[in-house]
Design a protein around this motif. Structure first.
Motif, mmCIF file in Angstrom:
data_model
loop_
_atom_site.group_PDB
_atom_site.id
_atom_site.type_symbol
_atom_site.label_atom_id
_atom_site.label_comp_id
_atom_site.label_asym_id
_atom_site.label_seq_id
_atom_site.Cartn_x
_atom_site.Cartn_y
_atom_site.Cartn_z
ATOM 1 N N ARG A 238 0.847 -1.205 0.000
ATOM 2 C CA ARG A 238 0.000 0.000 0.000
ATOM 3 C C ARG A 238 0.878 1.249 0.000
ATOM 4 N NH1 ARG A 238 -5.417 1.082 3.479
ATOM 5 N NH2 ARG A 238 -6.148 -0.170 1.716
ATOM 6 N N GLN A 240 0.457 5.036 0.856
ATOM 7 C CA GLN A 240 -0.502 5.832 1.627
ATOM 8 C C GLN A 240 -0.048 7.293 1.698
ATOM 9 O OE1 GLN A 240 -3.506 4.940 3.618
ATOM 10 N NE2 GLN A 240 -3.553 7.167 3.441
ATOM 11 N N ASP A 249 -3.295 0.555 -3.646
ATOM 12 C CA ASP A 249 -2.867 -0.798 -3.313
ATOM 13 C C ASP A 249 -2.333 -1.510 -4.551
ATOM 14 O OD1 ASP A 249 -3.596 -0.453 -0.690
ATOM 15 O OD2 ASP A 249 -5.578 -1.348 -0.928
#
Length: 285
Positions: A238, A240, A249
């Motif tokens: 992931r 972020q 993702d």
């Protein structure tokens, strides 16, 4: 292309770190390229990449090493063992100058150093460093290596439910200083919730939390942009954005993503699983 290889017979290499380049030298001379590695017999070995030879062997630990790092100036080596002992050694003299037993009894999972301003956070010295152990504890230290000072600045302990079911082994406890938010560290690990915690060393409190789809198995913070890379046990990676934003993702690994590491430029990301190492190019990050 394999450029150079070092082999130590009958010992497994558990952790390694590149010596940081001198400030102002980039890419810097090849002669300055060194790697330090920690081994299962408690030894630390320093290798010269240019000379393809071992320059130094130290034995600061009685247990296998689990984490290792250079100080930001490359003048000290911090090493952590399976027994929770942290040692600070000089690669110039081969002597161990500090042995810290604060995490004793729980394997060290992370050691990380960062530069700081003098008197920043009310502690003397030019460097902050942290140690994380698998029992969800993080210690933060202020150090002045030239003055032989090493002062505990903060001690964090994160709660977790007892007796987890369905987990063969607990997810690792991982922490990192936040490159884009000074005085803040990020923590992930087994706990009451699946989340990443942003903790302020100045305010002594958690500033915010980011929910995660599972307990993290690896973590890296970009030095160039407010992004985190987080690996998970279900082959998921992931990306972020921080402090908020929609995560991206990626699949592609064959097993648990046990390592994430941003390049110093922040433009590439290296991830590793059981039998695959992937290099990702970050566009627009």
């Amino acid at each position: 292309e394999l450029v150079v290889q070092f082999q130590v017979l009958n010992q497994s290499c558990q952790c390694l770190a590149w010596k940081p380049r001198p400030v102002g030298l980039w890419p810097g001379p090849v002669e300055s390229q060194h790697v330090v590695a920690g081994y299962s017999d408690g030894t630390v070995r320093v290798f010269s990449v240019s000379r393809t030879e071992m320059e130094l062997k130290m034995h600061p630990h009685a247990a296998a090493l689990t984490a290792i790092a250079y100080s930001t100036d490359g003048e000290m080596i911090l090493s952590g063992g399976k027994d929770g002992i942290v040692a600070v050694s000089s690669p110039r003299t081969g002597m161990t100058i500090h042995v810290l037993a604060d995490h004793k009894g729980s394997p060290i999972t992370v050691l990380q150093c960062t530069r700081k301003q003098y008197h920043d956070l009310g502690v003397e010295g030019g460097e902050l460093w942290l140690a994380t152990s698998s029992d969800r504890r993080v210690s933060v230290w202020g150090s002045d290596w030239l003055q032989d000072k090493c002062e505990l600045l903060d001690w964090l302990s994160f709660p977790a439910p007892a007796g987890p079911e369905g987990l063969d082994s607990l997810p690792p406890s991982l922490a990192a200083f936040c490159p884009w938010e000074h005085g803040v560290l990020v923590y992930v690990g087994f706990g009451m919730q699946k989340e990443a915690l942003f903790y302020s060393l100045r305010k002594k409190q958690v500033l915010r939390k980011i929910s995660l789809p599972a307990f993290a198995t690896s973590l890296s913070l970009s030095p160039a942009a407010p992004f985190m890379a987080i690996g998970f046990g279900d082959r998921l990676l992931r990306l972020q954005p921080c402090p908020a934003g929609a995560p991206q993702d990626y699949a592609g690994h064959d097993d648990t993503v046990h390592l994430c590491r941003f390049a110093p430029s922040g433009r590439r990301l290296l991830t590793a699983s059981h039998s695959a190492v992937l290099v990702w190019e970050l566009t627009g990050a």
